[in-house]
Design an enzyme around this catalytic site. Structure first.
Site, PDB file in Angstrom:
ATOM      1  N   PRO A   1     -21.809 -64.522  60.779  1.00 23.99           N
ATOM      2  CA  PRO A   1     -21.483 -65.724  60.000  1.00 23.99           C
ATOM      3  C   PRO A   1     -21.473 -66.976  60.868  1.00 23.99           C
ATOM      4  O   PRO A   1     -20.950 -66.951  61.973  1.00 23.99           O
ATOM      5  CB  PRO A   1     -20.061 -65.422  59.491  1.00 23.99           C
ATOM      6  CG  PRO A   1     -19.502 -64.459  60.497  1.00 23.99           C
ATOM      7  CD  PRO A   1     -20.659 -63.656  61.011  1.00 23.99           C
TER       8      PRO A   1
ATOM      9  N   HIS B   1      -9.744 -65.323  66.123  1.00 25.36           N
ATOM     10  CA  HIS B   1      -9.803 -66.708  66.617  1.00 25.36           C
ATOM     11  C   HIS B   1      -8.465 -67.223  67.107  1.00 25.36           C
ATOM     12  O   HIS B   1      -8.311 -68.399  67.378  1.00 25.36           O
ATOM     13  CB  HIS B   1     -10.367 -67.631  65.532  1.00 25.36           C
ATOM     14  CG  HIS B   1     -11.835 -67.462  65.351  1.00 25.36           C
ATOM     15  ND1 HIS B   1     -12.564 -68.101  64.393  1.00 25.36           N
ATOM     16  CD2 HIS B   1     -12.735 -66.706  66.042  1.00 25.36           C
ATOM     17  CE1 HIS B   1     -13.843 -67.766  64.481  1.00 25.36           C
ATOM     18  NE2 HIS B   1     -13.973 -66.903  65.469  1.00 25.36           N
TER      19      HIS B   1
ATOM     20  N   HIS C   1     -19.821 -59.088  67.759  1.00 19.14           N
ATOM     21  CA  HIS C   1     -21.234 -59.476  67.689  1.00 19.14           C
ATOM     22  C   HIS C   1     -22.160 -58.278  67.862  1.00 19.14           C
ATOM     23  O   HIS C   1     -23.267 -58.260  67.325  1.00 19.14           O
ATOM     24  CB  HIS C   1     -21.545 -60.560  68.728  1.00 19.14           C
ATOM     25  CG  HIS C   1     -21.093 -61.917  68.298  1.00 19.14           C
ATOM     26  ND1 HIS C   1     -21.631 -63.084  68.770  1.00 19.14           N
ATOM     27  CD2 HIS C   1     -20.126 -62.291  67.410  1.00 19.14           C
ATOM     28  CE1 HIS C   1     -21.024 -64.131  68.197  1.00 19.14           C
ATOM     29  NE2 HIS C   1     -20.102 -63.663  67.386  1.00 19.14           N
TER      30      HIS C   1
HETATM   31  C1  HEM Z   1     -15.136 -64.889  60.121  1.00 19.54           C
HETATM   32  C2  HEM Z   1     -16.279 -65.317  60.593  1.00 19.54           C
HETATM   33  C3  HEM Z   1     -16.461 -65.829  61.985  1.00 19.54           C
HETATM   34  C4  HEM Z   1     -17.114 -66.965  62.338  1.00 19.54           C
HETATM   35  C5  HEM Z   1     -17.813 -67.941  61.404  1.00 19.54           C
HETATM   36  C6  HEM Z   1     -17.016 -67.086  63.771  1.00 19.54           C
HETATM   37  C7  HEM Z   1     -17.572 -68.111  64.518  1.00 19.54           C
HETATM   38  C8  HEM Z   1     -17.299 -68.371  65.844  1.00 19.54           C
HETATM   39  C9  HEM Z   1     -17.774 -69.499  66.592  1.00 19.54           C
HETATM   40  C10 HEM Z   1     -18.700 -70.586  66.064  1.00 19.54           C
HETATM   41  C11 HEM Z   1     -17.235 -69.437  67.842  1.00 19.54           C
HETATM   42  C12 HEM Z   1     -17.379 -70.443  68.978  1.00 19.54           C
HETATM   43  C13 HEM Z   1     -18.668 -70.310  69.733  1.00 19.54           C
HETATM   44  C14 HEM Z   1     -18.799 -71.494  70.678  1.00 19.54           C
HETATM   45  O1  HEM Z   1     -19.272 -72.539  70.227  1.00 19.54           O
HETATM   46  O2  HEM Z   1     -18.409 -71.377  71.851  1.00 19.54           O
HETATM   47  C15 HEM Z   1     -16.424 -68.248  67.884  1.00 19.54           C
HETATM   48  C16 HEM Z   1     -15.697 -67.830  68.973  1.00 19.54           C
HETATM   49  C17 HEM Z   1     -14.935 -66.696  69.001  1.00 19.54           C
HETATM   50  N1  HEM Z   1     -14.869 -65.726  68.019  1.00 19.54           N
HETATM   51 FE1  HEM Z   1     -15.573 -65.896  66.140  1.00 19.54          FE
HETATM   52  N2  HEM Z   1     -16.310 -66.022  64.247  1.00 19.54           N
HETATM   53  C18 HEM Z   1     -15.952 -65.226  63.205  1.00 19.54           C
HETATM   54  C19 HEM Z   1     -15.262 -64.026  63.285  1.00 19.54           C
HETATM   55  C20 HEM Z   1     -14.757 -63.493  64.440  1.00 19.54           C
HETATM   56  C21 HEM Z   1     -14.204 -62.175  64.562  1.00 19.54           C
HETATM   57  C22 HEM Z   1     -14.154 -61.138  63.452  1.00 19.54           C
HETATM   58  C23 HEM Z   1     -13.779 -62.048  65.846  1.00 19.54           C
HETATM   59  C24 HEM Z   1     -13.135 -60.877  66.533  1.00 19.54           C
HETATM   60  C25 HEM Z   1     -12.499 -59.930  65.937  1.00 19.54           C
HETATM   61  C26 HEM Z   1     -14.067 -63.283  66.519  1.00 19.54           C
HETATM   62  C27 HEM Z   1     -13.731 -63.568  67.813  1.00 19.54           C
HETATM   63  C28 HEM Z   1     -14.025 -64.754  68.464  1.00 19.54           C
HETATM   64  C29 HEM Z   1     -13.505 -65.094  69.759  1.00 19.54           C
HETATM   65  C30 HEM Z   1     -12.506 -64.295  70.552  1.00 19.54           C
HETATM   66  C31 HEM Z   1     -14.071 -66.310  70.116  1.00 19.54           C
HETATM   67  C32 HEM Z   1     -13.847 -67.089  71.427  1.00 19.54           C
HETATM   68  C33 HEM Z   1     -14.822 -66.571  72.461  1.00 19.54           C
HETATM   69  C34 HEM Z   1     -14.597 -67.074  73.852  1.00 19.54           C
HETATM   70  O3  HEM Z   1     -13.593 -67.740  74.145  1.00 19.54           O
HETATM   71  O4  HEM Z   1     -15.445 -66.750  74.704  1.00 19.54           O
HETATM   72  N3  HEM Z   1     -14.688 -64.120  65.653  1.00 19.54           N
HETATM   73  N4  HEM Z   1     -16.488 -67.606  66.663  1.00 19.54           N
END
Ligand code: HEM
Ligand SMILES: *[C@@H]1O[C@H](CO)[C@@H](O)[C@H](O)[C@H]1NC(C)=O
Length: 329
Positions: free
Chosen positions: A166, A196, A69
């Site tokens: 995104p 994810h 982010h």
């Molecule tokens: C490809 C597009 C991506 C979208 C649309 C996206 C979207 C999201 C969303 C909506 C959440 C959940 C937020 C919530 O409601 O609590 C999330 C969580 C997360 N995302 Fe993504 N994300 C993307 C790419 C990535 C990338 C590139 C990474 C890291 C390299 C990443 C790592 C994470 C992690 C680790 C969580 C969990 C966070 C936590 O447990 O505190 N995401 N993401």
């Protein structure tokens, strides 16, 4: 002939300096950037990250996401860490980060220790990059060298989230386009989505898939019914309780590429996860990563290094903050 030599020489030197210059632009950051100025930096950050993750396993996911982010909005400049001010709402208070992004205190703790041993030297942006790497390692991923030398930005605007980060409703073309805007191939987008495999989500990020998919008042037919039923139990219709969270995958470890296995079973949590099955090229990569987690881990590490170089400030640009939450006055 003799008269031509100087001009030939200067032509050569112009070409050389253009080449050298473009090398610098390609990799302005350096592994070991702090070796003479703050020798213990990576050790100290790692100690804080390990301590935090031992107390709360979920922080590995949080710190990895923080780097993503940070980098996608204004480059990797620690803009994600700045607090809002009376005159401006910061990135961290945007809907995309509040309440879901966490782990800020881990960075604060590392920064406080670094200010004691090497005051004014280490940028908050580099701390975030080191912490993401350490988190990935702690979660069963591959470690990697982090090129450093990032400087901290002085601007953070919630309004810059849209168009740069995104949303979970994006389809494969929209994801591909947004990652292409940041210099990534479609394959790198699929690779990075594997982030994810760790962490959790609030109900609001996917509840439309359970109750009102594309405005149809029906469930997303592409969701595995057993999985959908379980999600509905955890996230009743209309409940947007910020304290309720759902795990992203059934096995939250980077070691197994469980994210891709889940997607193949129609258990991708977001539309943006499931959509990777809807184009032949991305579906192939999902299957490949599910089959070969070791190869995926290597691709993931390389993609994280690349992500960490996005639009960085270097040299005399930006500043080195004293407190990661506020710009220097
Ligand atoms: C490809 C597009 C991506 C979208 C649309 C996206 C979207 C999201 C969303 C909506 C959440 C959940 C937020 C919530 O409601 O609590 C999330 C969580 C997360 N995302 Fe993504 N994300 C993307 C790419 C990535 C990338 C590139 C990474 C890291 C390299 C990443 C790592 C994470 C992690 C680790 C969580 C969990 C966070 C936590 O447990 O505190 N995401 N993401
Ligand atoms: C379902 O979604 C549509 C469009 O996304 C929206 O206009 C409508 O208000 C939603 N209905 C409910 C009951 O949430």
């Amino acid at each position: 002939m003799i008269k031509m030599r100087p001009s030939k020489l200067s032509l050569v030197s112009v070409i050389l300096s253009v080449l050298l210059f473009s090398q610098c632009v390609l990799s302005q950051l350096q592994v070991g950037f702090y070796k003479d100025t703050c020798r213990l930096v990576e050790f100290i950050v790692k100690e804080e990250v390990v301590k935090a993750i031992i107390k709360d396993r979920g922080l590995a996911a949080a710190l990895m996401r923080m780097h993503f982010h940070d980098c996608f909005v204004r480059g990797c400049d620690a803009s994600i860490l700045l607090d809002s001010t009376p005159s401006s709402i910061a990135e961290k208070d945007s809907f995309a980060n509040n309440p879901s992004l966490r782990g800020y205190e881990v960075i604060d703790n590392a920064k406080a220790r670094l200010e004691v041993v090497c005051k004014g030297v280490v940028s908050c942006a580099d701390i975030v990059a080191f912490a993401a790497r350490d988190s990935i390692e702690m979660a069963g991923g591959l470690g990697y060298d982090v090129p450093a030398g990032r400087r901290d930005g002085r601007t953070s605007l919630a309004s810059e989230i849209i168009g740069n980060l995104p949303p979970p409703t994006f389809n494969v073309d929209q994801l591909t386009q947004m990652f292409a805007n940041k210099g990534f191939t479609q394959e790198e987008m699929v690779t990075l989505s594997g982030g994810h495999t760790l962490g959790r989500s609030h109900c609001s990020s996917f509840s439309d898939r359970l109750y009102n998919f594309s405005g149809t008042l029906k469930q997303d037919a592409s969701l595995d019914p057993t999985y959908a039923a379980k999600l509905k139990q955890q996230c009743p219709q209309g409940s947007m309780d910020p304290n309720v969270v759902v795990p992203m995958t059934s096995t939250p470890s980077i070691a197994d590429a469980g994210y891709y296995i889940d997607i193949l079973a129609n258990r991708g949590l977001f539309t943006s996860d499931h959509t990777l099955l809807t184009s032949p090229a991305t579906a192939n990569q999902v299957a490949e990563n599910a089959k070969n987690p070791i190869q995926w881990k290597a691709k993931f590490a390389a993609a994280m290094v690349k992500m960490g170089q996005l639009d960085v400030l270097t040299g005399s640009e930006g500043e080195i903050r004293a407190n990661c939450r506020v710009i220097k006055s």
